[in-house]
Design a protein around this motif. Structure first.
Motif, PDB file in Angstrom:
ATOM      1  N   ILE A 657       0.722  -1.095   0.049  1.00  0.00           N
ATOM      2  CA  ILE A 657      -0.104  -0.069   0.029  1.00  0.00           C
ATOM      3  C   ILE A 657       0.901   1.215  -0.004  1.00  0.00           C
ATOM      4  N   LEU A 658       0.774   2.096  -0.911  1.00  0.00           N
ATOM      5  CA  LEU A 658       1.235   3.642  -0.644  1.00  0.00           C
ATOM      6  C   LEU A 658       0.879   4.269   0.434  1.00  0.00           C
ATOM      7  N   LYS A 659       1.914   4.494   1.063  1.00  0.00           N
ATOM      8  CA  LYS A 659       1.673   5.226   2.595  1.00  0.00           C
ATOM      9  C   LYS A 659       1.662   6.811   2.337  1.00  0.00           C
ATOM     10  N   ASN A 660       2.552   7.290   1.455  1.00  0.00           N
ATOM     11  CA  ASN A 660       2.944   8.902   1.405  1.00  0.00           C
ATOM     12  C   ASN A 660       2.108   9.360  -0.041  1.00  0.00           C
ATOM     13  N   PHE A 661       1.809  10.546  -0.161  1.00  0.00           N
ATOM     14  CA  PHE A 661       1.107  10.991  -1.396  1.00  0.00           C
ATOM     15  C   PHE A 661       1.624  12.504  -1.822  1.00  0.00           C
ATOM     16  N   LEU A 662       2.708  12.771  -1.158  1.00  0.00           N
ATOM     17  CA  LEU A 662       3.526  13.984  -1.604  1.00  0.00           C
ATOM     18  C   LEU A 662       4.821  13.808  -2.062  1.00  0.00           C
ATOM     19  N   LEU A 674       1.386  10.460  -7.448  1.00  0.00           N
ATOM     20  CA  LEU A 674       1.250  10.470  -6.156  1.00  0.00           C
ATOM     21  C   LEU A 674       2.399  10.026  -5.479  1.00  0.00           C
ATOM     22  N   TYR A 675       3.437  10.684  -4.787  1.00  0.00           N
ATOM     23  CA  TYR A 675       4.657  10.254  -4.293  1.00  0.00           C
ATOM     24  C   TYR A 675       5.416   9.058  -5.168  1.00  0.00           C
ATOM     25  N   TYR A 695       2.083   2.402 -10.611  1.00  0.00           N
ATOM     26  CA  TYR A 695       3.340   2.076 -10.540  1.00  0.00           C
ATOM     27  C   TYR A 695       4.418   3.152 -10.456  1.00  0.00           C
ATOM     28  N   SER A 696       5.679   2.748 -10.070  1.00  0.00           N
ATOM     29  CA  SER A 696       6.524   3.567  -9.935  1.00  0.00           C
ATOM     30  C   SER A 696       7.123   4.442 -11.326  1.00  0.00           C
ATOM     31  N   ASN A 697       7.163   5.665 -11.090  1.00  0.00           N
ATOM     32  CA  ASN A 697       7.778   6.667 -12.293  1.00  0.00           C
ATOM     33  C   ASN A 697       8.111   7.862 -11.846  1.00  0.00           C
TER      34      ASN A 697
END
Length: 803
Positions: A657-662, A674-675, A695-697
């Motif tokens: 789960i993505l826990k940060n969004f900045l 998002l982060y 996904y990571s970008n």
């Protein structure tokens, strides 16, 4: 936000700037209704904004509408404004409703007594109603705008040049007032807000029973309220107030991208000092071969790093009594400090070492009960410091009395492992706590705290006789959000249970979730259809001890957790809905048991591994009962079925789960970030293979950035147009557009996993997130249709703001 952007006028809008007021200082602007009356003069508008800027200022259009409502000719002026603004949207019911809500609020302002619409009281009215309003501009930004106005007043002329009509600005101005209409339901509400008076409920002739609060206090408050942990809990906040150790850590990153810090004779060829190339070829090669060539060494910038802080509490004989209480209070003070973001573990050391938990009152009580009759803790210290727990360079604290630390065996261990120990904390019987930092094999006193124990311990809560013996009562769990889709499965699970066709997950953060497996053949699996389902949150903020065996049952609509703690020799019965609690001693340490709920006979069965006997656990009017019976084939078969059902749940997909969004933004390609992760819509000719995915970008160019709504609330992001992203740490993002015609969009926070989204009455994407058994099931539509209907309008509203 610049001055021009805030004061900008628009064509086909209700107001405009005009040169009207002439004075010896020059010509001043006035804000007027187009082809109508004056709203306010520049000098007065700036005076009002100066007054409001101490807290925040509303959108400029919202302020002008409030000024119109409090002018002398308010009804005629508002009639013209709303007649003109409603014409283009007569076929849009949502906009017409928003305008009606806005007009209703302005009518309340117009209905205020006349003395509230003059002089300073008028400013107070505006300050009261716009306090904390939607789309507000922070005090810092407001003062920046007004500062620019004072230094460069002529910049206001640029705002007087109209630009094309902005729907986003229109919506922001009127929606702010529409929301205020819901906040202030009558003129009296506004008057109470001005006076700062609390609104008292009307006294009913019938005296109703006062409802019990369902919100549980935080851990420290629970420790203070419980007589058994009061001596420890009452010290923690005093320790917080004086604590002076790092609460955040930054370590060197792996990317040497800074300036030049040094010269070295080792490195990569691209770091060679440029003067080395001035040598002839033979000398150059000789210097390289002999490691004489010089290289540039660059600085390594800091980056966030995950640190682990381990607090070793000495529980040997010399630390019994008051020092042990101070030691645990110090450990809890460091571990639970509200400003720390470092993971902490508390380890009790004596002859051996064991981790003690601190997530609930029961955990702390269990930790306080850990004692050793050994004279010193050298064996436990040595065993821990030589174990794998010290890999990764955790920050280690040793908490023990001065006398215990001076024992030769302990001194030897500390000297042998001095490089691993960062701090030493010494408590004593008088309430002193000395914090030492280990530097170059020497101790440096960095903090001395004196805790007035008699003062802090004088208001000890009285023992609750009703809580003694078999039962205790506590507050029930807090309310649970009802989202239209399921949460992702959980990663950190204490235990799992099978009950009535569902799988229940008890998580490390003391929450209970429910999921199930779909009965579909593997040949029908697809990217958006699989046997696994997400989970539904049932209860949270539960008071559960760590460790032990657990079984989950259902009685009278309540969830019951029966636990067996072998080390303590206790069997407990815990109603998770009402927090009713019973426990009984049980001496069974010589056997290994398995525990499960036999639903058919409403009994909790403990089966020894030899299958010779069962311990049947039941609760009746007399309390908790344990009956020893011979093993029965029916119980064995039920237990084997229970194990087989749980065996089907082998892993938890989607639990990353993505826990940060900045930082968060919309990039130049119109995609949400998002982060360091991009939300992507993957469209395919075959709809079965079309997916939503995060996904990571890190390679993108931001176009519109989001920021925290305020400095304290880290769960909400705000875009310039007023659109919001709200983060639920349980694993959900809620996207709220500034356009009220776009419903809320629910986006799961799972990374690198096909997602399912919901908005309005529609659902699209991975069936994993679909609520099959909902009372109001959503309509399944294609990923492409969902994208066009909800996601693209949400993003375009943000991008078109101010365009």
């Amino acid at each position: 936000m610049e001055l021009q952007e805030y004061f900008q006028s628009y064509s086909s809008y209700f107001w405009e700037w005009e040169n009207e007021v002439h004075s010896p200082q020059g010509v001043y602007e006035s804000a007027t209704i187009v082809n109508g009356s004056t709203i306010g003069y520049e000098a007065y508008i700036m005076e009002v904004l100066e007054y409001l800027a101490e807290e925040s200022i509303p959108p400029f259009g919202s302020l002008l509408l409030a000024l119109i409502a409090t002018n002398s000719n308010s009804q005629a002026a508002m009639g013209k404004v709303f007649a003109d603004e409603s014409k283009p949207f007569k076929d849009n019911p949502s906009i017409i409703d928003m305008l009606a809500e806005s007009r209703a609020f302005l009518d309340k302002l117009a209905a205020l007594p006349q003395n509230y619409k003059l002089g300073n009281k008028r400013k107070q009215v505006l300050q009261a109603v716009f306090s904390g309003c939607h789309n507000r501009i922070s005090s810092e930004k407001a003062k920046t705008i007004l500062g620019e106005y004072k230094q460069h007043r002529h910049h206001l002329l640029r705002a007087g040049s109209k630009i094309n009509f902005s729907f986003a600005t229109f919506q922001k101005d009127f929606r702010t007032l529409a929301l205020l209409n819901k906040k202030y339901t009558s003129v009296d509400d506004i008057l109470l807000a001005i006076g700062g008076l609390p609104q008292l409920p009307e006294i009913s002739e019938a005296i109703a029973e006062e409802p019990v609060s369902t919100t549980q206090p935080d851990l420290v408050q629970q420790l203070i309220q419980d007589p058994r942990t009061f001596p420890v809990g009452s010290l923690i906040k005093r320790i917080w107030s004086g604590l002076n150790i790092p609460m955040h850590h930054f370590a060197g990153g792996r990317q040497p991208l800074g300036g030049i810090s040094d010269l070295t004779n080792k490195g990569d060829f691209d770091k060679l000092l440029i003067s080395e190339f001035a040598n002839d070829d033979d000398v150059f090669m000789q210097r390289l071969a002999n490691n004489e060539a010089l290289y540039i060494e660059r600085e390594v910038p800091p980056e966030n790093d995950k640190f682990l802080r381990i607090l070793l509490v000495d529980v040997s004989l010399k630390n019994w009594g008051t020092p042990k209480i101070l030691a645990y209070a110090a450990a809890l003070g460091v571990a639970t400090h509200p400003k720390t973001n470092i993971e902490c573990k508390i380890i009790a050391v004596a002859q051996e070492y064991q981790e003690v938990y601190y997530t609930s009152v029961e955990d702390v009580i269990t930790g306080l009960d850990v004692l050793s009759g050994k004279l010193d803790a050298s064996a436990g210290l040595s065993a821990f410091l030589e174990s794998e727990h010290t890999k990764g360079s955790p920050e280690i604290f040793v908490i023990s009395t001065s006398g215990a630390l001076k024992l030769p065996a302990v001194q030897k261990v500390l000297n042998d492992h001095h490089e691993k120990i960062k701090y030493v904390i010494e408590p004593d019987h008088q309430g002193n706590l000395n914090f030492y930092k280990i530097q170059n094999r020497a101790r440096k006193l960095v903090l001395h705290l004196y805790l007035p124990l008699e003062e802090l311990w004088q208001n000890r809560p009285k023992e609750d006789n009703s809580a003694k013996g078999k039962t205790r009562k506590a507050n029930s769990a807090v309310s649970i959000p009802d989202y239209p889709i399921l949460f992702p499965l959980r990663a950190n699970i204490i235990d799992k249970f099978w009950l009535n066709g569902y799988i229940y997950l008890l998580t490390a953060n003391r929450s209970l979730y429910r999921t199930y497996l779909k009965n579909i053949p593997e040949r029908e699996y697809s990217p958006i259809n699989h046997k696994h389902k997400g989970c539904e949150l049932l209860l949270e903020n539960l008071s559960i001890k760590s460790g032990g065996l657990h079984a989950l049952g259902r009685e009278d609509g309540h969830y019951i957790l029966v636990s067996y703690y072998k080390r303590e020799g206790i069997i407990s019965y815990h109603n998770l809905n009402t927090s009713e609690y019973h426990k009984l001693p049980f001496e069974g340490k010589d056997k290994n048991y398995n525990l499960f709920y036999f639903n058919e006979v409403n009994t909790y069965c403990m089966i020894d591994e030899a299958l010779t006997e069962n311990q049947n656990i039941t609760k009746n009017d007399r309390g908790l009962q344990i009956e020893i019976v011979r093993s029965h084939i029916k119980v064995e078969n039920e237990y084997n079925k229970y194990k087989a059902e749980l065996g089907n749940y082998t892993y938890n997909p989607g639990s990353n789960i993505l826990k940060n969004f900045l930082p968060a933004c919309i990039d130049t390609e119109g995609k949400l970030h998002l982060y360091k992760h991009e939300f992507n819509v993957n469209l395919h000719n075959n709809e079965v293979h079309s997916t939503f995915r995060m996904y990571s970008n890190r390679s993108y160019t931001p176009q519109v950035n989001a920021h925290y709504d305020n400095s304290t609330d880290k769960s909400k992001l705000l875009f310039p147009d007023g659109s919001e992203i709200i983060r639920d740490k349980r694993g959900m993002f809620i996207l709220i557009s500034s356009n009220p015609a776009i419903p809320k969009i629910y986006l799961p926070a799972s990374l690198d996993y096909n997602l399912g989204l919901a908005a309005g009455d529609d659902f699209a994407g991975n069936d994993y997130f679909y609520k099959d058994k909902s009372n109001a099931p959503l309509l399944k539509i294609s990923v492409n249709s969902f994208n066009h209907k909800y996601l693209e309008p949400f993003i375009n509203t943000i991008l078109n703001h101010g365009a």
